[in-house]
Design a protein around this motif. Structure first.
Motif, short mmCIF file in Angstrom:
data_model
loop_
_atom_site.label_atom_id
_atom_site.label_comp_id
_atom_site.label_asym_id
_atom_site.label_seq_id
_atom_site.Cartn_x
_atom_site.Cartn_y
_atom_site.Cartn_z
N SER A 56 0.83 -1.21 0.00
CA SER A 56 0.00 0.00 0.00
C SER A 56 0.87 1.26 0.00
N GLN A 57 1.92 1.26 0.80
CA GLN A 57 2.82 2.41 0.86
C GLN A 57 3.55 2.60 -0.46
N VAL A 58 3.97 1.50 -1.06
CA VAL A 58 4.66 1.56 -2.35
C VAL A 58 3.71 2.05 -3.44
N SER A 59 2.47 1.59 -3.40
CA SER A 59 1.49 2.02 -4.41
C SER A 59 1.26 3.52 -4.33
N LEU A 71 1.66 8.64 3.13
CA LEU A 71 2.04 7.28 2.75
C LEU A 71 1.78 6.35 3.93
N GLU A 72 0.66 5.63 3.86
CA GLU A 72 0.26 4.78 4.97
C GLU A 72 -0.18 3.41 4.46
N GLY A 73 -0.19 2.46 5.39
CA GLY A 73 -0.72 1.13 5.12
C GLY A 73 -1.64 0.72 6.25
N ASP A 74 -2.07 -0.54 6.22
CA ASP A 74 -3.02 -0.96 7.26
C ASP A 74 -2.38 -1.13 8.63
N THR A 75 -1.04 -1.04 8.70
CA THR A 75 -0.37 -1.09 10.00
C THR A 75 0.07 0.29 10.48
N ARG A 237 9.39 11.59 9.79
CA ARG A 237 8.83 10.23 9.72
C ARG A 237 9.91 9.18 9.51
N ALA A 238 10.80 9.43 8.57
CA ALA A 238 11.78 8.41 8.19
C ALA A 238 12.87 8.24 9.24
N PHE A 239 13.17 9.30 9.98
CA PHE A 239 14.24 9.24 10.98
C PHE A 239 13.72 9.65 12.35
#
Length: 425
Positions: A56-59, A71-75, A237-239
């Motif tokens: 989902s994040q990649v999409s 950029l999110e997913g179900d987790t 977010r990334a760091f």
């Protein structure tokens, strides 16, 4: 002099035999484990945990989204640096998002990673040949790679590749690959203090600076689409160093009460302990031959102009690092970070499993004790869900290994021959 040369001549055939035997054992185990991994993929049911979230994040990224807040997913939201997106975008392109072909890719990755690890162990000559099988015996690590498809697998493989290039004195290439590993998952930074110390030992200051710039360039290049559009959300977010993990999933500190586990005070205490133990090892173990970490650092900052031992330091500076010293600093430094990590989830076992045999054989423990400690760690990581007893046992085993490493003899950091530094150094 003549006697020494004659003795070395006699030892060379025996040394070559031991190396060839270890290479043969490693090769046989690699083939056997590749077959085992294929059987695991074929017959053990896949457990879906983060795969859908990854896809989902990649999409979202492939669809043009450049704001990490979206950029999110179900987790939950994406919390990994940009390299993660490129790797899993490639996997999605190859597999179409299907699990089984992705498992094949991760199976190949597992074998590549194991091959690199065997290369490191053959180079260091610390582990006896029969103990190489320990590197193939983890049920949990097989699961992490081919039944869970975690991004930790790519980060770990790149980290081991970086270590292999360090052993070959390819400093700049090692730093570039190391930075690539960090871009997939930030835990690789646990190796950073050890790596920086090794760079200061094995490179000229100019080489250290250029290698660090090369590593930083990798991070900037990969993150450029996000830094140009939404830099704040990307960096935060990334760091994110202040993440609070869920107590239920903790493998190492489940014995700590939840209200303490999630507190800032607990995080600060762990950070302080991490830094203190790291400094102690640096001063009394890793820089023992240079007079301690503070003397060593001052000598590097002031070009080795020490009143009492400048000639000795400059002589050391012109030598090449011992491969055992390189691996010891990298594996022990990471292990210290593991012990004082606020929370270890099940996939985090891949961060240090492959270093365990090396760490155990660097101690003075009898071999039966080493095997018991190894089995104890594996047992704790295979208890699901973790509980007060399993997490406390794991913590005690970690501390036991750390004490064993503390009382182990310190090897000389440099090879005996005064080999001149290469241009890459």
């Amino acid at each position: 002099m003549v006697k020494t040369m004659a003795a070395e001549t006699l030892l060379q055939p025996a040394l070559r035999y031991r190396i060839s035997k270890r290479v043969a054992v490693a090769g046989a185990l690699l083939v056997a484990d590749a077959i085992l991994t294929f059987l695991v993929i074929s017959f053990v049911p896949y457990t879906k945990i983060d795969w859908d979230a990854y896809m989902s994040q990649v999409s979202g990224f492939l669809g043009g989204e450049r704001d990490y807040e979206n950029l999110e997913g179900d987790t939950g939201p994406l919390v990994y640096p940009a390299g993660f997106l490129y790797v899993y975008s490639a996997i999605q392109f190859i597999t179409g998002g299907e699990v089984y072909p992705a498992q094949i890719i991760f199976g190949i990755l597992y074998v590549i990673n194991l091959g690199i690890v065997f290369f490191v162990y053959v180079k260091t000559n610390v582990l006896p040949w029969w103990a190489f099988c320990l590197l193939c015996l983890s049920k949990r690590v097989h699961s992490i790679f081919v039944l869970r498809l975690f991004n930790d697998c790519f980060a770990t493989t790149l980290l081991h590749a970086s270590l292999a290039f360090l052993l070959s004195e390819k400093w700049h290439l090692a730093l570039i690959i190391f930075s690539g590993a960090v871009s997939i998952k930030m835990n690789v930074l646990l190796y950073a203090p050890s790596l920086l110390l090794l760079m200061l030992k094995g490179m000229r200051i100019g080489g250290v600076i250029s290698a660090l710039l090369a590593a930083a360039s990798v991070q900037i290049f990969l993150a450029l689409p996000f830094l140009l559009s939404h830099p704040i959300s990307y960096i935060s977010r990334a760091f994110n160093l202040g993440r609070v993990f869920i107590h239920f999933w903790s493998v190492n500190f489940k014995f700590v009460r939840e209200e303490i586990f999630v507190s800032k005070e607990f995080a600060i205490i762990l950070l302080i302990l991490h830094l203190v133990i790291l400094t102690a090892f640096s001063h009394y173990k890793w820089c023992k031959h240079e007079g301690g970490i503070f003397r060593f650092l001052s000598s590097r900052i002031f070009s080795g102009k020490l009143a009492s031992s400048s000639a000795q330091f400059l002589a050391y500076e012109a030598k090449v690092l011992n491969v055992n010293h390189i691996v010891t600093l990298m594996f022990v430094g990471n292990f210290i970070g593991i012990i004082f990590a606020r929370s270890l989830h099940y996939q985090f076992y891949s961060w240090y499993f492959h270093s365990l045999p090396f760490l155990l054989w660097k101690t003075r423990f009898p071999t039966p004790i080493r095997l018991i400690l190894f089995a104890g760690v594996e047992l704790c990581w295979n208890i699901y869900p973790s509980n007060v007893y399993s997490s406390f046992l794991l913590f005690c085993i970690h501390l036991t290994i750390l004490l064993g490493l503390w009382f182990a003899p310190s090897e000389c950091p440099y090879v005996d021959s005064g080999k001149p530094l290469k241009k890459d150094e």
